[in-house]
Design a protein around this motif. Structure first.
Motif, PDB file in Angstrom:
ATOM      1  N   ILE A 183       2.362  -0.459  -9.615  1.00 39.56           N
ATOM      2  CA  ILE A 183       3.611   0.299  -9.686  1.00 39.56           C
ATOM      3  C   ILE A 183       4.741  -0.701  -9.984  1.00 39.56           C
ATOM      4  N   THR A 184       5.090  -0.806 -11.259  1.00 42.17           N
ATOM      5  CA  THR A 184       6.103  -1.782 -11.687  1.00 42.17           C
ATOM      6  C   THR A 184       7.496  -1.150 -11.612  1.00 42.17           C
ATOM      7  N   GLU A 185       8.518  -1.931 -11.929  1.00 40.97           N
ATOM      8  CA  GLU A 185       9.888  -1.383 -11.948  1.00 40.97           C
ATOM      9  C   GLU A 185      10.025  -0.295 -13.012  1.00 40.97           C
ATOM     10  N   GLN A 186       9.178  -0.362 -14.052  1.00 45.99           N
ATOM     11  CA  GLN A 186       9.220   0.676 -15.100  1.00 45.99           C
ATOM     12  C   GLN A 186       8.310   1.858 -14.769  1.00 45.99           C
ATOM     13  N   GLY A 187       7.689   1.838 -13.583  1.00 49.51           N
ATOM     14  CA  GLY A 187       6.771   2.914 -13.201  1.00 49.51           C
ATOM     15  C   GLY A 187       5.325   2.431 -13.212  1.00 49.51           C
ATOM     16  N   PRO A 188       4.364   3.347 -12.943  1.00 49.47           N
ATOM     17  CA  PRO A 188       2.955   2.943 -12.878  1.00 49.47           C
ATOM     18  C   PRO A 188       2.444   2.470 -14.232  1.00 49.47           C
ATOM     19  N   LYS A 189       1.723   1.342 -14.223  1.00 47.38           N
ATOM     20  CA  LYS A 189       1.074   0.851 -15.447  1.00 47.38           C
ATOM     21  C   LYS A 189      -0.398   0.596 -15.147  1.00 47.38           C
ATOM     22  N   MET A 190      -1.231   0.812 -16.140  1.00 51.43           N
ATOM     23  CA  MET A 190      -2.677   0.667 -15.973  1.00 51.43           C
ATOM     24  C   MET A 190      -3.100  -0.784 -15.831  1.00 51.43           C
ATOM     25  N   ARG A 231       3.875  10.620 -11.137  1.00 52.18           N
ATOM     26  CA  ARG A 231       3.763   9.750 -12.321  1.00 52.18           C
ATOM     27  C   ARG A 231       2.364   9.128 -12.387  1.00 52.18           C
ATOM     28  N   ILE A 232       1.821   8.745 -11.238  1.00 49.65           N
ATOM     29  CA  ILE A 232       0.472   8.159 -11.183  1.00 49.65           C
ATOM     30  C   ILE A 232      -0.544   9.161 -11.730  1.00 49.65           C
ATOM     31  N   LYS A 233      -0.391  10.421 -11.341  1.00 49.64           N
ATOM     32  CA  LYS A 233      -1.324  11.465 -11.809  1.00 49.64           C
ATOM     33  C   LYS A 233      -1.219  11.652 -13.329  1.00 49.64           C
ATOM     34  N   GLU A 234       0.013  11.583 -13.845  1.00 49.49           N
ATOM     35  CA  GLU A 234       0.210  11.715 -15.303  1.00 49.49           C
ATOM     36  C   GLU A 234      -0.456  10.556 -16.051  1.00 49.49           C
ATOM     37  N   VAL A 235      -0.274   9.328 -15.524  1.00 50.84           N
ATOM     38  CA  VAL A 235      -0.871   8.155 -16.172  1.00 50.84           C
ATOM     39  C   VAL A 235      -2.408   8.226 -16.090  1.00 50.84           C
ATOM     40  N   ALA A 236      -2.943   8.709 -14.977  1.00 48.66           N
ATOM     41  CA  ALA A 236      -4.400   8.854 -14.818  1.00 48.66           C
ATOM     42  C   ALA A 236      -4.968   9.798 -15.879  1.00 48.66           C
ATOM     43  N   SER A 262      -6.095   1.706   2.090  1.00 45.68           N
ATOM     44  CA  SER A 262      -5.597   2.767   2.979  1.00 45.68           C
ATOM     45  C   SER A 262      -5.318   4.032   2.183  1.00 45.68           C
ATOM     46  N   GLN A 263      -5.611   5.190   2.808  1.00 44.14           N
ATOM     47  CA  GLN A 263      -5.325   6.494   2.199  1.00 44.14           C
ATOM     48  C   GLN A 263      -4.640   7.382   3.233  1.00 44.14           C
ATOM     49  N   PRO A 264      -3.758   8.321   2.816  1.00 41.96           N
ATOM     50  CA  PRO A 264      -3.209   8.426   1.462  1.00 41.96           C
ATOM     51  C   PRO A 264      -2.182   7.316   1.224  1.00 41.96           C
ATOM     52  N   SER A 265      -1.760   7.161  -0.015  1.00 41.23           N
ATOM     53  CA  SER A 265      -0.770   6.151  -0.352  1.00 41.23           C
ATOM     54  C   SER A 265       0.566   6.451   0.332  1.00 41.23           C
ATOM     55  N   LYS A 266       1.318   5.376   0.641  1.00 38.29           N
ATOM     56  CA  LYS A 266       2.641   5.564   1.260  1.00 38.29           C
ATOM     57  C   LYS A 266       3.740   5.741   0.199  1.00 38.29           C
ATOM     58  N   LEU A 267       3.367   5.752  -1.067  1.00 37.28           N
ATOM     59  CA  LEU A 267       4.368   5.878  -2.136  1.00 37.28           C
ATOM     60  C   LEU A 267       5.010   7.271  -2.115  1.00 37.28           C
ATOM     61  N   ASN A 268       6.218   7.371  -2.692  1.00 41.83           N
ATOM     62  CA  ASN A 268       6.925   8.657  -2.653  1.00 41.83           C
ATOM     63  C   ASN A 268       6.313   9.683  -3.615  1.00 41.83           C
ATOM     64  N   PRO A 269       6.576  10.991  -3.358  1.00 41.30           N
ATOM     65  CA  PRO A 269       5.963  12.061  -4.162  1.00 41.30           C
ATOM     66  C   PRO A 269       6.223  11.940  -5.668  1.00 41.30           C
ATOM     67  N   GLY A 270       7.431  11.471  -6.037  1.00 42.38           N
ATOM     68  CA  GLY A 270       7.754  11.312  -7.469  1.00 42.38           C
ATOM     69  C   GLY A 270       6.850  10.298  -8.134  1.00 42.38           C
ATOM     70  N   THR A 271       6.604   9.171  -7.434  1.00 41.38           N
ATOM     71  CA  THR A 271       5.726   8.120  -7.961  1.00 41.38           C
ATOM     72  C   THR A 271       4.287   8.625  -8.055  1.00 41.38           C
ATOM     73  N   ILE A 272       3.853   9.381  -7.033  1.00 33.16           N
ATOM     74  CA  ILE A 272       2.484   9.933  -7.031  1.00 33.16           C
ATOM     75  C   ILE A 272       2.293  10.851  -8.256  1.00 33.16           C
ATOM     76  N   VAL A 274      -6.872  14.304  -9.537  1.00 27.21           N
ATOM     77  CA  VAL A 274      -6.708  13.139  -8.670  1.00 27.21           C
ATOM     78  C   VAL A 274      -6.980  13.583  -7.229  1.00 27.21           C
ATOM     79  N   LEU A 275      -8.066  13.072  -6.649  1.00 19.10           N
ATOM     80  CA  LEU A 275      -8.444  13.477  -5.300  1.00 19.10           C
ATOM     81  C   LEU A 275      -7.644  12.700  -4.261  1.00 19.10           C
ATOM     82  N   GLN A 276      -7.356  11.437  -4.563  1.00 21.91           N
ATOM     83  CA  GLN A 276      -6.639  10.610  -3.604  1.00 21.91           C
ATOM     84  C   GLN A 276      -6.077   9.368  -4.284  1.00 21.91           C
ATOM     85  N   VAL A 277      -4.925   8.906  -3.776  1.00 24.87           N
ATOM     86  CA  VAL A 277      -4.348   7.644  -4.241  1.00 24.87           C
ATOM     87  C   VAL A 277      -4.454   6.660  -3.065  1.00 24.87           C
TER      88      VAL A 277
END
Length: 347
Positions: free
Chosen positions: A264-271, A239-244, A227-237, A207-210
């Motif tokens: 980014i839903t309440e249950q975490g990132p969804k595709m 999870r995003i990498k895992e889903v990718a 906008s880059q980089p994403s303002k989301l927190n490191p934990g969410t980022i 993942v080069l960038q979110v």
């Protein structure tokens, strides 16, 4: 001295979206051919050779490739030519996605089925081929729900139905945008939307960038900025990498660029969906290099040509683009104030 044959790249499409790749490949010293059905496409003058052929014509593009004999074939930000590229690459032994992967990344029904099958987080969905199937799907849906064509790109034909009746009323709008008439009805996912600029090497998704996305929101969700980089927190980022990674595995993308969209839903990132290509809207051509120092267009060209790719981050900065919406039709005649904008501190 011995004569060194210049390496050749065939770019499918010659529109404004392909221009960064055409220019970059020329700058890298490659001979560049473009194929487009429009003889007035803006990229043609920048290329060495032009072939008049539709970007969706498999046999036509295969004939172009046999005549030009390229070392690589690619497109930048358009989805449908990916099927043609996969078809030609498999027959010419060139780097590109497999035909099955290209199909899964351009048919939203096939794609979401792969996600569900491989346990990739994604919304609840129904495939709908006629009004009878629509009626059954709507019985099981909660509202609002999303309706979208199975095989179109961009935000074309996407509709958010607030209740059963508005879903039925807008069924025609959605099917009109679907080439085969098939549509998807999906659970509406609430939360911020991101795109994940990815490059897969030997099965590993880097993942080069979110990118944080801005859209017009309901009901049509047309993009208005990034906008880059994403303002989301490191934990969410993380999870995003895992889903990718899971999403790339699910569609069988083992190598090359990917543009992946998630909510980014309440249950975490969804595709939402993904393409086996670079992102459009200036994301890959401008924002990624400005924020990471990684020239993604150049790396995609190198990958297509069978050369080594460098995905190491050089800088860590911010970048953004905003699209000015015109509410009336007209012609843009001038842009003022660029010089004064450039001397503002903080860039």
């Amino acid at each position: 001295g011995s004569f060194i044959q210049m390496k050749k790249l065939l770019i499918i499409g010659a529109s404004i979206l392909q221009l960064p790749a055409i220019r970059k490949a020329k700058e890298m010293g490659f001979e560049v051919a473009v194929a487009d059905f429009n003889p007035k496409a803006v990229g043609i003058p920048f290329a060495d050779r032009y072939y008049n052929c539709s970007t969706l014509d498999k046999e036509g593009i295969l004939n172009v490739a046999r005549e030009f004999c390229p070392d690589g074939i690619m497109t930048t930000a358009t989805d449908m030519p990916m099927r043609v590229i996969a078809y030609v690459c498999s027959r010419m032994g060139l780097n590109g996605p497999s035909e099955e992967c290209a199909f899964c990344c351009t048919d939203k029904v096939a794609m979401i089925k792969k996600f569900a099958e491989h346990g990739v987080p994604c919304p609840k969905f129904f495939e709908v081929k006629n009004s009878c199937e629509l009626s059954k799907a709507l019985d099981e849906m909660s509202y609002p729900c999303i309706m979208k064509p199975a095989d179109n790109s961009g935000s074309r034909g996407v509709y958010l139905a607030k209740d059963r009746q508005s879903a039925i009323d807008n069924y025609g709008y959605v099917t009109d945008a679907s080439r085969g008439g098939e549509i998807l009805v999906e659970e509406y996912m609430a939360g911020p939307e991101v795109s994940v600029e990815t490059f897969v090497r030997k099965g590993i998704a880097h993942v080069l960038q979110v990118t944080d996305k801005r859209t017009t929101g309901a009901p049509h969700f047309v993009e208005t900025g990034h906008s880059q980089p994403s303002k989301l927190n490191p934990g969410t980022i993380l999870r995003i990498k895992e889903v990718a990674q899971k999403a790339c595995n699910a569609v069988g993308l083992k190598d090359g660029p990917a543009h992946i969209e998630m909510i980014i839903t309440e249950q975490g990132p969804k595709m939402v969906e993904m393409g086996a290509r670079m992102g459009g809207d200036c994301i890959t051509s401008h924002l990624v290099p400005l924020s990471t120092g990684i020239d993604m267009v150049k790396q995609t060209i190198l990958y297509s040509m069978g050369e080594e790719v460098d995905l190491t981050e050089k800088i860590n900065k911010g970048s953004a683009v905003r699209f000015i919406s015109a509410y009336k039709e007209g012609i843009l005649t001038e842009i003022k104030g660029l010089d004064s904008a450039k001397i503002v501190k903080g860039k």
